[in-house]
Design an enzyme around this catalytic site. Structure first.
Site, short mmCIF file in Angstrom:
data_model
loop_
_atom_site.label_atom_id
_atom_site.label_comp_id
_atom_site.label_asym_id
_atom_site.label_seq_id
_atom_site.Cartn_x
_atom_site.Cartn_y
_atom_site.Cartn_z
N TRP A 56 -7.63 -6.46 5.79
CA TRP A 56 -6.25 -6.91 5.63
C TRP A 56 -6.00 -8.02 6.65
CZ3 TRP A 56 -2.87 -4.79 2.00
CH2 TRP A 56 -3.28 -3.60 1.39
N CYS A 85 0.82 -1.21 0.00
CA CYS A 85 0.00 0.00 0.00
C CYS A 85 0.86 1.26 0.00
CB CYS A 85 -0.90 -0.02 1.24
SG CYS A 85 -1.82 1.50 1.52
N THR A 121 -8.51 0.09 7.04
CA THR A 121 -7.41 0.62 6.25
C THR A 121 -6.06 0.51 6.95
OG1 THR A 121 -7.71 2.87 7.12
CG2 THR A 121 -8.96 2.29 5.15
N VAL A 122 -5.03 0.45 6.15
CA VAL A 122 -3.65 0.59 6.62
C VAL A 122 -3.10 1.89 6.03
CG1 VAL A 122 -3.15 -1.85 6.93
CG2 VAL A 122 -2.80 -0.83 4.68
N TYR A 150 -5.58 6.90 -8.89
CA TYR A 150 -6.78 6.11 -8.58
C TYR A 150 -8.00 6.68 -9.30
CZ TYR A 150 -4.19 3.71 -4.92
OH TYR A 150 -3.26 2.95 -4.25
#
Length: 345
Positions: free
Chosen positions: A83, A50, A117-118, A181
């Protein structure tokens, strides 16, 4: 951050819109949000795949916060839930005892409605997420965690430059970091064309800005460079083809390509990059873009080690500081996952 979580959204006929409603509590020296700075209390959960998490990995390493903040790494792929810690023995994080990062979110918010999220900073005693506000997190590493910086740590967010830096980082985020993105997940030709034009207008602008100065803010590396680097590192392996950002490859832009190689060959940058995980994440997880899940064999990445000659512009990469030491043994990227670096690394 994940690109298939509810942290992102896309529609059939509009532009890609990222959900930026993060957990805004912060870890600070005064502990005003209930999370005081304390060595050994927090665990950074990241994923090398990521770009947003890669920022936190780089900043933690440049500042020498490894002893103060432990790190757990998720694998490059995930499902719609979370994740996972599939890189660890038994698929369980050895500190938190979790199989999924989702468990740390639910430990604080049992009905957490948004994407898992990370990067995320987890409070180890409660095993609950403290914050996932990735943009603020790395700035706090520079400011709130100063007591625990290594001797010789660089000044990544210098106070005298913050006004200009903040404006620059907003523009780079909008047009480049998130711009790729907006190209890749565009829901219509019109939204894609708009995002593509903004992306390349900004990249051309950056090409000009960096033609006569070594780094974005002048003669030393700052957080602005970290934020741009993680997108550039993924450009040719992923964004050029997978996200249709294909006017040119990064390796065809003389200034930005030399700048990116300069950073890659700087301790703390290239030694955090795992090209194998990067490619596997994007091409396997984004089934809407790549339904076959075939991961391309190319491009050849050995050219990241070719001479960049940016030192001719002068500057001091770490300002008045020094380079970080070698990565911790447990945090070394497997040699087969990236272009081989010099033995000293």
């Amino acid at each position: 951050m994940s690109d298939t979580d509810t942290s992102t959204a896309e529609t059939d006929d509009r532009e890609f819109v990222r959900d930026t409603r993060y957990i805004t509590s912060r870890v600070t020296r005064d502990g005003r949000d209930g999370y005081p700075v304390e060595a050994g209390r927090y665990r950074l959960i990241a994923a090398r795949a990521c770009p947003w998490a890669n920022r936190a990995i780089i900043v933690r390493r440049l500042l020498g916060l490894e002893d103060a903040i432990s790190m757990g790494l998720c694998g490059p792929t995930h499902d719609e839930r979370s994740w996972t810690f599939d890189l660890d023995p038994g698929g369980v994080d050895p500190v938190l005892g979790y199989e999924r990062l989702q468990q740390a979110y639910f430990a604080r918010f049992p009905d957490y409605p948004r994407g898992i999220t990370v990067p995320a900073l987890v409070d180890v005693p409660s095993r609950a997420v403290a914050t996932n506000d990735y943009a603020q997190l790395t700035l706090d590493f520079s400011t709130e965690w100063a007591e625990f910086h290594r001797h010789g740590a660089p000044e990544l967010y210098p106070e005298r430059l913050r006004g200009e830096m903040d404006e620059l980082m907003v523009a780079v985020y909008r047009d480049v970091n998130n711009g790729v993105y907006r190209c890749g997940f565009a829901g219509s030709q019109r939204s894609y064309d708009h995002a593509y034009a903004r992306l390349w207008e900004r990249l051309d602008w950056l090409e000009n800005r960096l033609a006569d100065q070594r780094y974005l803010m002048g003669e030393a590396i700052t957080e602005a460079d970290v934020r741009l680097f993680t997108t550039l590192a993924r450009f040719d392996p992923v964004y050029h083809g997978h996200f249709k950002c294909n006017r040119q490859k990064l390796s065809e832009l003389p200034v930005l390509w030399a700048y990116a190689r300069d950073l890659f060959q700087t301790p703390g940058f290239g030694d955090t990059v795992d090209f194998a995980q990067i490619k596997r994440h994007y091409y396997v997880v984004h089934t809407g873009v790549n339904p076959t899940r075939i991961v391309p064999a190319g491009p050849d990445l050995a050219n990241w080690l070719s001479p960049h000659y940016r030192e001719q512009l002068g500057g001091r990469p770490f300002g008045d500081g020094t380079p970080p030491g070698a990565p911790r043994p447990a945090e070394i990227v497997p040699a087969e996952h990236w272009a081989p670096l010099p033995p000293a690394w």
